[in-house]
Design an enzyme around this catalytic site. Structure first.
Site, PDB file in Angstrom:
ATOM      1  N   ARG A 121       0.820  -1.215   0.000  1.00 48.90           N
ATOM      2  CA  ARG A 121       0.000   0.000   0.000  1.00 48.90           C
ATOM      3  C   ARG A 121       0.847   1.255   0.000  1.00 48.90           C
ATOM      4  O   ARG A 121       0.305   2.355  -0.074  1.00 48.90           O
ATOM      5  CB  ARG A 121      -0.825   0.005   1.269  1.00 48.90           C
ATOM      6  N   ARG A 171     -18.204  -2.863  10.039  1.00 47.21           N
ATOM      7  CA  ARG A 171     -16.852  -2.545  10.537  1.00 47.21           C
ATOM      8  C   ARG A 171     -16.787  -1.154  11.153  1.00 47.21           C
ATOM      9  O   ARG A 171     -17.391  -0.218  10.647  1.00 47.21           O
ATOM     10  CB  ARG A 171     -15.859  -2.632   9.371  1.00 47.21           C
ATOM     11  N   ARG A 209      -9.290   7.187   5.009  1.00 45.52           N
ATOM     12  CA  ARG A 209      -8.747   6.033   4.284  1.00 45.52           C
ATOM     13  C   ARG A 209      -8.554   6.368   2.802  1.00 45.52           C
ATOM     14  O   ARG A 209      -7.576   5.939   2.181  1.00 45.52           O
ATOM     15  CB  ARG A 209      -9.683   4.826   4.448  1.00 45.52           C
TER      16      ARG A 209
HETATM   17  P1  AP5 Z   1      -8.461  -3.267   4.491  1.00 44.43           P
HETATM   18  O1  AP5 Z   1      -9.241  -4.290   5.200  1.00 44.43           O
HETATM   19  O2  AP5 Z   1      -7.513  -3.671   3.434  1.00 44.43           O
HETATM   20  O3  AP5 Z   1      -9.495  -2.179   3.973  1.00 44.43           O
HETATM   21  P2  AP5 Z   1      -9.608  -1.335   2.625  1.00 44.43           P
HETATM   22  O4  AP5 Z   1      -8.462  -1.280   1.717  1.00 44.43           O
HETATM   23  O5  AP5 Z   1     -10.137  -0.047   3.080  1.00 44.43           O
HETATM   24  O6  AP5 Z   1     -10.556  -2.210   1.784  1.00 44.43           O
HETATM   25  P3  AP5 Z   1     -11.928  -2.733   2.215  1.00 44.43           P
HETATM   26  O7  AP5 Z   1     -11.799  -4.024   2.941  1.00 44.43           O
HETATM   27  O8  AP5 Z   1     -12.642  -1.624   2.914  1.00 44.43           O
HETATM   28  O9  AP5 Z   1     -12.692  -2.901   0.850  1.00 44.43           O
HETATM   29  P4  AP5 Z   1     -12.601  -3.924  -0.360  1.00 44.43           P
HETATM   30  O10 AP5 Z   1     -11.893  -3.268  -1.494  1.00 44.43           O
HETATM   31  O11 AP5 Z   1     -12.112  -5.264   0.080  1.00 44.43           O
HETATM   32  O12 AP5 Z   1     -14.137  -3.973  -0.743  1.00 44.43           O
HETATM   33  P5  AP5 Z   1     -15.268  -5.107  -0.540  1.00 44.43           P
HETATM   34  O13 AP5 Z   1     -15.040  -6.233  -1.476  1.00 44.43           O
HETATM   35  O14 AP5 Z   1     -15.457  -5.418   0.911  1.00 44.43           O
HETATM   36  O15 AP5 Z   1      -7.631  -2.386   5.538  1.00 44.43           O
HETATM   37  C1  AP5 Z   1      -8.203  -1.909   6.722  1.00 44.43           C
HETATM   38  C2  AP5 Z   1      -7.150  -1.159   7.550  1.00 44.43           C
HETATM   39  O16 AP5 Z   1      -6.065  -2.044   7.881  1.00 44.43           O
HETATM   40  C3  AP5 Z   1      -6.471   0.019   6.857  1.00 44.43           C
HETATM   41  O17 AP5 Z   1      -7.218   1.204   6.972  1.00 44.43           O
HETATM   42  C4  AP5 Z   1      -5.128   0.072   7.620  1.00 44.43           C
HETATM   43  O18 AP5 Z   1      -5.278   0.683   8.884  1.00 44.43           O
HETATM   44  C5  AP5 Z   1      -4.814  -1.382   7.839  1.00 44.43           C
HETATM   45  N1  AP5 Z   1      -3.986  -1.963   6.754  1.00 44.43           N
HETATM   46  C6  AP5 Z   1      -4.336  -3.008   5.942  1.00 44.43           C
HETATM   47  N2  AP5 Z   1      -3.343  -3.280   5.072  1.00 44.43           N
HETATM   48  C7  AP5 Z   1      -2.342  -2.409   5.329  1.00 44.43           C
HETATM   49  C8  AP5 Z   1      -1.062  -2.174   4.756  1.00 44.43           C
HETATM   50  N3  AP5 Z   1      -0.609  -2.906   3.724  1.00 44.43           N
HETATM   51  N4  AP5 Z   1      -0.304  -1.168   5.255  1.00 44.43           N
HETATM   52  C9  AP5 Z   1      -0.742  -0.414   6.273  1.00 44.43           C
HETATM   53  N5  AP5 Z   1      -1.949  -0.568   6.862  1.00 44.43           N
HETATM   54  C10 AP5 Z   1      -2.738  -1.568   6.409  1.00 44.43           C
HETATM   55  O19 AP5 Z   1     -16.538  -4.305  -1.088  1.00 44.43           O
HETATM   56  C11 AP5 Z   1     -17.050  -3.181  -0.402  1.00 44.43           C
HETATM   57  C12 AP5 Z   1     -18.582  -3.173  -0.467  1.00 44.43           C
HETATM   58  O20 AP5 Z   1     -19.005  -2.975  -1.815  1.00 44.43           O
HETATM   59  C13 AP5 Z   1     -19.229  -4.495  -0.017  1.00 44.43           C
HETATM   60  O21 AP5 Z   1     -20.401  -4.227   0.693  1.00 44.43           O
HETATM   61  C14 AP5 Z   1     -19.524  -5.232  -1.326  1.00 44.43           C
HETATM   62  O22 AP5 Z   1     -20.642  -6.097  -1.206  1.00 44.43           O
HETATM   63  C15 AP5 Z   1     -19.803  -4.078  -2.287  1.00 44.43           C
HETATM   64  N6  AP5 Z   1     -19.347  -4.384  -3.645  1.00 44.43           N
HETATM   65  C16 AP5 Z   1     -18.200  -5.033  -4.017  1.00 44.43           C
HETATM   66  N7  AP5 Z   1     -18.111  -5.115  -5.365  1.00 44.43           N
HETATM   67  C17 AP5 Z   1     -19.222  -4.477  -5.857  1.00 44.43           C
HETATM   68  C18 AP5 Z   1     -19.696  -4.203  -7.179  1.00 44.43           C
HETATM   69  N8  AP5 Z   1     -19.017  -4.603  -8.279  1.00 44.43           N
HETATM   70  N9  AP5 Z   1     -20.860  -3.503  -7.308  1.00 44.43           N
HETATM   71  C19 AP5 Z   1     -21.565  -3.084  -6.189  1.00 44.43           C
HETATM   72  N10 AP5 Z   1     -21.162  -3.314  -4.919  1.00 44.43           N
HETATM   73  C20 AP5 Z   1     -20.001  -4.003  -4.751  1.00 44.43           C
END
Ligand code: AP5
Length: 222
Positions: A94, A158, A169
């Site tokens: 990241r 969450r 974020r």
């Molecule tokens: P992390 O868990 O990685 O969170 P994020 O990057 O913010 O990603 P998300 O999990 O929020 O979303 P996603 O892209 O997986 O989407 P999803 O499929 O769930 O990180 C959390 C925290 O951990 C960070 O803030 C940081 O503090 C720490 N961290 C983690 N890695 C780190 C690193 N490498 N370095 C430093 N800190 C780190 O989908 C989202 C929603 O949209 C769902 O409800 C889903 O049903 C819906 N959805 C999905 N696809 C579609 C579509 N095509 N159309 C409509 N809706 C959809």
């Protein structure tokens, strides 16, 4: 020619659909799914030293320090399951420092998939997202509602999925995105993440299959 063992990185803004696509990719390629967000949330829940270090940053929506997360990923990628089955890194690297750490370990992905979704859509996705702790499945109250047999009270929203924290974020994502993607120009796959999840998956699958076939040919002639 045999296709190469998959080594895939998936990147994109918060709630761009990384976890959703990983469920499908894991099934298709049989790879080990390594989500740094999931690993950190489990550490916080279990009260481990890693969790204690990460909790404050995560609660504020900030990135945890590179030194904290790099060691975790390094250890995990070296494990036998990743070596044998291949891996899918979700949410790592990241920052440029994290990408450089991977490079210094000799870790080079077959494909770096970047999901593009405009910021305006992400807030709605975050606010409606629910996860099922019993199965790990990701739902959205409007776009991907849970089936009737899954009781809504079991689902978790969450603590960093608020409108305010998603702004923090998003800022972190935009600050680092270009520098990270720049490290993977030769294997970069840009995907429109606004389409339906099945259509997004079809596009990713096509690109990964092509990358693996090409890599496999290279290995066969090497
Ligand atoms: P992390 O868990 O990685 O969170 P994020 O990057 O913010 O990603 P998300 O999990 O929020 O979303 P996603 O892209 O997986 O989407 P999803 O499929 O769930 O990180 C959390 C925290 O951990 C960070 O803030 C940081 O503090 C720490 N961290 C983690 N890695 C780190 C690193 N490498 N370095 C430093 N800190 C780190 O989908 C989202 C929603 O949209 C769902 O409800 C889903 O049903 C819906 N959805 C999905 N696809 C579609 C579509 N095509 N159309 C409509 N809706 C959809």
């Amino acid at each position: 020619a045999r296709a190469a063992t998959p080594k895939i990185i998936i990147a994109g803004a918060p709630a761009s659909g990384k976890g959703t696509q990983c469920e499908l990719l894991k099934e298709r390629y049989g790879v080990v799914h390594l989500s740094t967000g999931d690993i950190l949330r489990a550490a916080v829940r279990d009260g481990t030293p890693l969790g204690a270090e990460a909790k404050g940053f995560m609660d504020r929506g900030e990135l945890v320090p590179d030194t904290v997360i790099i060691g975790v990923v390094k250890e995990r990628l070296a494990a036998q399951d990743c070596q044998e089955k291949g891996w899918l890194l979700d949410g790592f690297p990241r920052t440029k420092a994290q990408a450089q750490a991977l490079e210094s370990l000799g870790v080079a992905p077959s494909a770096f998939v970047l999901l593009n979704v405009p910021d305006e859509l992400l807030v709605e996705r975050v606010v409606g997202r629910r996860t099922d702790p019993a199965t790990g499945k990701i739902y959205h109250l409007k776009y991907s509602p849970p089936p009737p047999e899954v009781p809504e009270e079991r689902l978790v929203h969450r603590s960093d999925d608020t409108e305010e924290k998603v702004q923090v974020r998003l800022r972190a994502f935009h600050e680092h995105c270009d520098a990270v993607a720049g490290c993977y120009k030769d294997v970069l796959v840009q995907v429109d993440g606004t389409a339906k999840k099945e259509a997004v998956f079809a596009e990713i699958k096509g690109a990964i299959d092509a990358a693996l076939a090409k890599e496999g040919e290279g290995e066969a002639t090497a």
